[in-house]
Design a protein around this motif. Structure first.
Motif, short mmCIF file in Angstrom:
data_model
loop_
_atom_site.label_atom_id
_atom_site.label_comp_id
_atom_site.label_asym_id
_atom_site.label_seq_id
_atom_site.Cartn_x
_atom_site.Cartn_y
_atom_site.Cartn_z
N PRO A 185 -20.72 -2.96 1.65
CA PRO A 185 -20.10 -1.68 2.01
C PRO A 185 -19.00 -1.91 3.04
O PRO A 185 -18.91 -2.98 3.64
CB PRO A 185 -21.26 -0.89 2.61
N VAL A 186 -18.20 -0.90 3.27
CA VAL A 186 -16.96 -1.10 4.02
C VAL A 186 -17.16 -1.39 5.51
O VAL A 186 -16.33 -2.02 6.14
CB VAL A 186 -16.03 0.13 3.83
N GLY A 187 -18.30 -0.93 6.06
CA GLY A 187 -18.46 -0.97 7.51
C GLY A 187 -18.37 -2.37 8.11
O GLY A 187 -17.75 -2.56 9.16
N THR A 244 -16.77 -4.93 7.19
CA THR A 244 -15.39 -5.37 7.23
C THR A 244 -14.61 -4.65 8.32
O THR A 244 -13.90 -5.25 9.11
CB THR A 244 -14.73 -5.08 5.86
N TYR A 245 -14.80 -3.34 8.34
CA TYR A 245 -14.11 -2.51 9.32
C TYR A 245 -14.42 -2.98 10.74
O TYR A 245 -13.53 -3.11 11.58
CB TYR A 245 -14.57 -1.06 9.13
N ASP A 246 -15.70 -3.25 10.98
CA ASP A 246 -16.15 -3.63 12.32
C ASP A 246 -15.53 -4.92 12.80
O ASP A 246 -15.31 -5.12 13.99
CB ASP A 246 -17.67 -3.82 12.34
N THR A 247 -15.28 -5.82 11.87
CA THR A 247 -14.85 -7.16 12.26
C THR A 247 -13.35 -7.32 12.03
O THR A 247 -12.87 -8.36 11.62
CB THR A 247 -15.62 -8.22 11.46
N TRP A 248 -12.64 -6.28 12.28
CA TRP A 248 -11.20 -6.25 12.04
C TRP A 248 -10.53 -5.57 13.22
O TRP A 248 -10.92 -4.47 13.62
CB TRP A 248 -10.93 -5.47 10.75
N PHE A 259 -10.55 -7.44 3.95
CA PHE A 259 -10.85 -7.04 2.57
C PHE A 259 -12.34 -6.76 2.41
O PHE A 259 -13.18 -7.53 2.88
CB PHE A 259 -10.46 -8.17 1.59
N ALA A 260 -12.65 -5.65 1.73
CA ALA A 260 -14.05 -5.31 1.45
C ALA A 260 -14.18 -4.97 -0.02
O ALA A 260 -13.31 -4.33 -0.61
CB ALA A 260 -14.48 -4.11 2.29
N THR A 261 -15.31 -5.38 -0.61
CA THR A 261 -15.50 -5.03 -2.01
C THR A 261 -15.90 -3.57 -2.17
O THR A 261 -15.87 -3.03 -3.25
CB THR A 261 -16.56 -5.92 -2.68
N ASP A 262 -16.30 -2.94 -1.06
CA ASP A 262 -16.63 -1.51 -1.07
C ASP A 262 -17.80 -1.21 -2.00
O ASP A 262 -17.70 -0.42 -2.94
CB ASP A 262 -15.39 -0.69 -1.48
N MET A 263 -18.90 -1.82 -1.70
CA MET A 263 -20.10 -1.64 -2.50
C MET A 263 -20.64 -0.23 -2.34
O MET A 263 -20.76 0.28 -1.22
CB MET A 263 -21.12 -2.66 -2.00
N CYS A 310 -25.56 -7.91 4.52
CA CYS A 310 -26.97 -7.53 4.32
C CYS A 310 -27.16 -7.00 2.90
O CYS A 310 -28.07 -7.41 2.18
CB CYS A 310 -27.39 -6.45 5.29
N ALA A 311 -26.28 -6.08 2.50
CA ALA A 311 -26.47 -5.40 1.22
C ALA A 311 -26.37 -6.38 0.04
O ALA A 311 -27.23 -6.39 -0.83
CB ALA A 311 -25.45 -4.27 1.07
#
Lengths: 462, 525, 122
Positions: free
Chosen positions: B72-74, B76-80, B98-102, B138-139
């Motif tokens: 999920p996006v979080g 990626t967002y957090d580590t940017w 970049f995130a796959t946005d699960m 995690c996901a």
């Protein structure tokens, strides 16, 4: 039709506009007094959200983690919640409200956070904390559903659902501000105060802008009390200023307690503020006082100075939280600007039927694109490879490199803003907010004119 | 008793073994804080997760790489945009994430197709980038996606790309350290030895455990280049993906960080016979010693000595200006991991400050051994401090300044303790000779801030002079200074530029003749 | 105190001086596992002793050269900081260096409280 509403074509995200649900829940929970949430998941889900809040507000907020480790991910980690609640209660004697906030990992492994709350209520809280007021509120916020915006919406609803309690009807209204800054709360409270309207404010976040005091005061927190939340069932109406950030709670209060729900407007810009005040007048029967006529006049006077001379026809791209983006676009239109690209960072299916978006579709006579489930690459790619030319970007700090990289002036607005000082203090709502925002847009443009030697002599005699 | 139980933690007595006061005459065998154990839930610890340890700390500083998180996006967002590691390719890795946005359907039905599409999209968006790292979250770990298989498949389909897979979900281990470890081992197993580099010098090193915070790596690389040493790769700050695949071709691993960076060096020693030399890049004396050691390994000490002499002459009078004014100031040295021991002794010796406390969020007992060895007696050492312990420590120790992270820094501010960002720095780089002066200047400006002085006063109670229009750092710092120091014609304040890297970027490097092919090869092995 | 006791005390004190320098200024003794530390202590202390005693030193492999540079740093600093080193005879110096090695082994390996030293995995 000139306004094109579509979903981003790519599957993945390059430079996100939003983060995930648990962040939204955490943002709502820090607005409540004596509330420390426990996020049930890996430690990063809390640590980075706390960092994000501290980047934006330059303050520290208390949020705990159940610290999910390998064993918990395999065997279940409800014991970590039990221990976490106990440790938190022992060490934070003031803590009363503890939302248990799930994340992707603990939703995937299927930890029963409702069950563990029941167990704690029947066991630990009765035995060890008898006589202490403690509210454990399970909030399911898997990160793979919605976004930080839906997380916030969900959390407000969960808090209201938990606390709202029918009592004596009051003359108060419920004001659900949505995801705004302390400066906005101050401004909203000012409007209510001059109207003579009392409110349960969800959430009272003025104190997020906390002082440096001689006695030392190490954390910041919101001031919405349990009583405020309980009292929401007895209000005359609920104003959910942002439809997507509090709308669910308003709907719940209407369904459950017959408190009329009023959705919007997000009072950004003169027109939206007018609408808000008119609705307020209608519901409360209180007239709009002369002082607001004057405030409105001051704002109009100031905005007039900058609109047709400077702002007219400037092309803008706006990204961020949906209500913010839409109402900013409306205000820009009133100021003769041309919002050409609106980016909404999640896939909420309601956007397509949002009356404000439909109005754009029906009435605009120039090309505007609205991208749903958007990321910041949607903007950058259009500039870099698609020939999009814009005069201004409005959005939060995560998009700063587009402004920096392509030399486009940018007005910082929304959440998070960490690359400009004190923006959380500056309201963008109400007449004052409209005025300050218009001036900020103009000043940003002026600085850009000077840096680029772009007709800057005209400022000599302005 | 050397172990220390905070009042606020009396109800969680297992915390007692996590804090130690370095006693007089006591040694590491008398007491050592426990470390790298599972966090106590609800304690409001400052630790992050193993995903961020892998991606944010170690992975992302690699500069020419698409960093894709499968989840999920979080995450990626957090580590940017939450760190200050820059790079000399216009900060690609800092600007793009970049995130796959699960989403829910992927959790239910699997997300491997989603991942594949993402890989294609990302390379399409950035055709000039041919390298990618995929991070498990995690996901994606819990639903069991086979990321390695997808990566293999994509590399077959797109022969000019290369993909590295890092399986380090957030829950993997007590802290971010778990992730540091996993990505190190994964890199050495998957990628080292798969690229043949161009060797341009007789002296070739890997620089390991350096993350180019505000340009630290570029400062150190400058020294190495001036000595004619080729920095084949930096793990990972400002490092290139292919350079790091070629780590096996170096003659020496110069190691600056700890823990997991040790493992990669140890493996390189075992597998390729490359020795490991641990160095300190912070502080005049440790840095000089380090440069000398690296040079001596190659038999070119004279080159190091020339640099040390030049740099010391240029910057020492400025360092000493600050040292005279910082003497005796109390410091809480509360970083994440390695800086507690990099700095504990040298800030005492070269800036004159007293380290009253060290802590580590994610360090292991080995880090504490080093930290405690290097700080003075009486200091309080804390493992995995939680919010209340940090506050209690600050209130008891009353430090003049604290070096810590952004958010704990906000807590310190409210207790009216000035803070410097120990992870990301204030006005870095802080490595190198000039960098060390910049650090001293940041400390000085933090402590002797007129605004800080005002924050200690209560307008309703305290006597406040009404005849002052302003104060300056000098007026505050020089009150008790001897005339000799005050009027010194040798000592001076920092005279460098706002951007210390500018000069380095413009530098022309000397060309050293290489030994003839065979001889060069032989002497280098 | 007998004369032997006094000499022992002096020796002990000198070992502690040398040890303190290593603990504050060096990193090589802190490798993460016991077997690593044993190897480091053995090689670097012995090489330092050889340098101080003007004995021949093996530097033909890369690994030896790496130990050597750490040993050189130590030897140079010892000479600079502790004038007694050049005043005592080599036999005595060797005893002190042996004492130093034993102290290092005890503090950082045998008596160490670091639970990870015996971890068989990384």
């Amino acid at each position: 039709m000139y306004c094109d509403v579509k979903v981003k074509e790519r599957t993945g995200i390059i430079n996100p506009i939003f983060t995930c649900q648990p962040c939204g829940v955490q943002f709502a929970s820090i607005g409540i007094k004596d509330c420390i949430g426990i996020v049930h998941g890996g430690q990063g889900c809390v640590m980075f959200v706390r960092l994000l809040f501290s980047q934006h507000f330059k303050e520290s907020f208390e949020l705990a983690s159940s610290s999910l480790h390998e064993d918990g991910a395999i065997f279940g980690a409800l014991n970590r919640i039990e221990e976490g609640v106990d440790v938190l209660l022992m060490r934070y004697p003031k803590a009363k409200v503890i939302p248990i906030i799930s994340t992707c990992s603990t939703e995937v492994i299927g930890d029963d956070i409702d069950g563990v709350v029941r167990k704690l209520n029947a066991g630990l809280l009765k035995e060890k904390y008898a006589g202490r007021e403690v509210h454990l509120i399970p909030i399911h916020s898997p990160s793979f559903v919605g976004s930080m915006v839906t997380g916030y919406d969900l959390a407000v609803k969960e808090f209201v659902t938990y606390f709202a309690k029918k009592g004596t009807p009051t003359e108060k209204i419920n004001l659900i501000t949505g995801w705004v800054n302390p400066g906005d709360v101050t401004e909203l409270k000012h409007l209510l105060s001059v109207m003579g309207v009392e409110a349960n404010v969800l959430f009272e976040t003025e104190a997020f802008d906390s002082p440096l005091m001689p006695a030392g005061n190490h954390v910041s927190h919101g001031d919405t009390t349990i009583e405020d939340l309980m009292d929401t069932a007895n209000a005359k109406a609920t104003f959910a200023l942002n439809i997507y950030e509090g709308g669910k709670a308003a709907e719940y209060l209407e369904d459950e307690f017959n408190v009329p729900a009023i959705y919007g407007p997000t009072p950004i810009g003169i027109r939206n503020t007018d609408t808000f005040l008119k609705k307020l007048e209608r519901i409360t029967g209180k007239p709009i006082p002369e002082s607001l006529v004057r405030e409105r006049g001051i704002a109009l006077d100031a905005i007039t100075d900058v609109t047709h001379m400077f702002l007219a026809d400037k092309k803008v791209a706006i990204y961020g939280n949906p209500d913010l983006v839409i109402s900013l676009a409306e205000f820009c239109l009133d100021m003769e600007m041309k919002p050409v690209l609106l980016l909404l960072g999640d896939d909420n299916s309601k956007y397509k039927s949002d009356p404000r978006i439909i109005e754009f579709q029906e009435k605009l006579d120039y090309k505007m694109e609205i991208i749903m489930n958007a990321d910041l690459w949607e903007l950058e790619d259009r500039i870099k490879n698609g020939g999009l030319e814009i005069d201004l970007i409005m959005g939060h700090s995560k998009g700063r490199y587009i402004a920096v990289g392509y030399n486009i002036p940018m007005v910082r607005v929304g959440f998070p803003v960490y690359d400009r000082a004190g923006m959380y203090r500056h309201p963008i709502v109400g007449y004052r907010g409209a005025m300050l925002l218009a001036e900020q847009i103009a000043n940003t443009w002026f600085a850009d004119m000077e840096y680029k030697h772009n007709r800057e002599p005209v400022l000599n005699v302005w | 008793m050397p172990y220390h139980l905070f009042k606020c933690s009396e109800c969680i007595p297992e915390r007692e073994k996590h804090a130690v006061i370095k006693g007089y005459g006591e040694t590491l065998t008398d007491a050592l804080p426990l470390g790298y154990l599972n966090t106590i839930p609800g304690s409001i610890s400052e630790r992050g997760c193993a995903y961020c340890g892998a991606k944010h700390v170690i992975g992302t500083p690699m500069k020419d790489v698409i960093h894709l998180s499968h989840g999920p996006v979080g995450c990626t967002y957090d580590t940017w945009q939450t760190k200050r590691y820059i790079s000399d390719n216009d900060n690609f890795q800092l600007k793009y994430t970049f995130a796959t946005d699960m989403k829910e359907q992927h959790i239910v039905f699997g997300a491997e197709k989603l991942l594949k599409k993402n890989i294609k999209e990302a390379f399409k968006a950035f055709p000039e980038i041919k390298r990618m790292t995929i991070y498990q979250t995690c996901a994606s770990a819990l639903i069991g996606d086979d990321i390695n298989a997808i990566a293999e498949e994509m590399m077959e389909e797109m022969p000019d790309i290369d993909i590295f897979v890092c399986n380090s979900p957030g829950f993997g281990g007590p802290s971010q350290s778990g992730g540091h470890h996993k990505i190190n081992i994964a890199w050495v197993n998957q990628k080292v030895g798969t690229f043949e580099p161009e060797i341009t010098s007789d002296y070739v090193i890997n620089y390991v455990g350096e993350y180019n915070i505000q340009g630290d790596q570029e400062v150190m690389q400058d020294f190495f280049k001036r000595m004619g040493i080729q920095v084949l790769s930096t793990f990972t700050g400002n490092g290139s993906y292919d350079g790091l695949r070629a780590m096996h071709k170096a003659h020496l691993n110069v190691l600056e960080c700890a823990r997991s960076a040790e493992y990669i060096c140890n493996e390189l020693r075992v597998r390729y016979g490359i020795p490991r030399l641990d160095i300190d890049g912070f502080g005049f004396e440790p840095l000089s010693a380090s440069l000398r050691k690296v040079a001596m390994f190659f038999g070119i000490e004279d080159r190091a000595d020339a640099i040390i002499k030049e740099e010391t002459q240029r910057w020492k009078p400025e360092l000493d200006w600050y040292k005279e004014r910082l003497k005796g100031k109390k410091v809480c040295l509360w970083p994440g991991g390695s800086k507690l021991w990099h700095w504990a002794n040298v800030i005492h010796e070269e800036m004159g400050v007293e380290v009253v406390s060290v802590y580590t969020k994610f360090g292991h007992q080995g880090d504490m051994e080093k930290g405690i060895s290097r700080c003075e007696e009486g200091a309080l050492a804390i493992d995995d401090p939680n919010e209340l312990e940090g506050i209690e420590a600050m209130e008891t120790l009353k430090p003049d300044i604290i070096f810590t992270g952004k958010r704990p820094g906000e807590v310190a501010k409210k207790i009216r303790v000035p803070y410097l960002n120990a992870h990301a720095y204030h006005n870095g780089p802080w490595k190198g000779f000039e960098g060390w002066v910049r650090f001293a200047r940041d400390v000085y400006n933090g402590i002797f801030s007129p605004i800080h002085e005002l924050s200690l006063l209560d307008i309703s109670k305290d006597e406040i002079p009404t005849d002052k229009g302003f104060l300056t750092q000098h007026l505050l710092s020089d009150v008790n200074l001897s005339e000799e120091v005050k009027n010194s014609t040798v000592l001076r304040e920092y005279t460098g530029d706002y951007d210390a890297l500018k000069r380095i970027k413009e530098r022309k490097y000397p060309e050293f003749p290489r030994k003839s092919g065979l001889e060069g090869e032989l002497s280098a092995v | 105190m007998t004369e032997v006791d006094v000499l022992d005390e002096i020796k002990k004190e000198r070992v502690e001086q040398l040890l303190d320098f290593i603990l504050k200024k060096c990193l090589w003794q802190f490798h993460s596992r016991a077997w690593d530390r044993e190897r480091q202590n053995e090689n670097i202390v012995v090489k330092t002793m050889q340098i101080l005693c003007n004995e021949p030193i093996k530097t033909d492999t890369a690994q030896d050269r790496c130990y050597y540079v750490d040993a050189m740093y130590l030897a140079e600093n010892y000479m600079k900081r502790f004038p007694w080193i050049s005043e005592i005879d080599k036999g005595e110096l060797k005893e002190i260096m042996q004492g130093l090695k034993e102290r290092l082994d005890y503090l950082l390996i045998k008596g160490s409280l670091n639970a990870e030293l015996s971890d068989p995995h990384y």
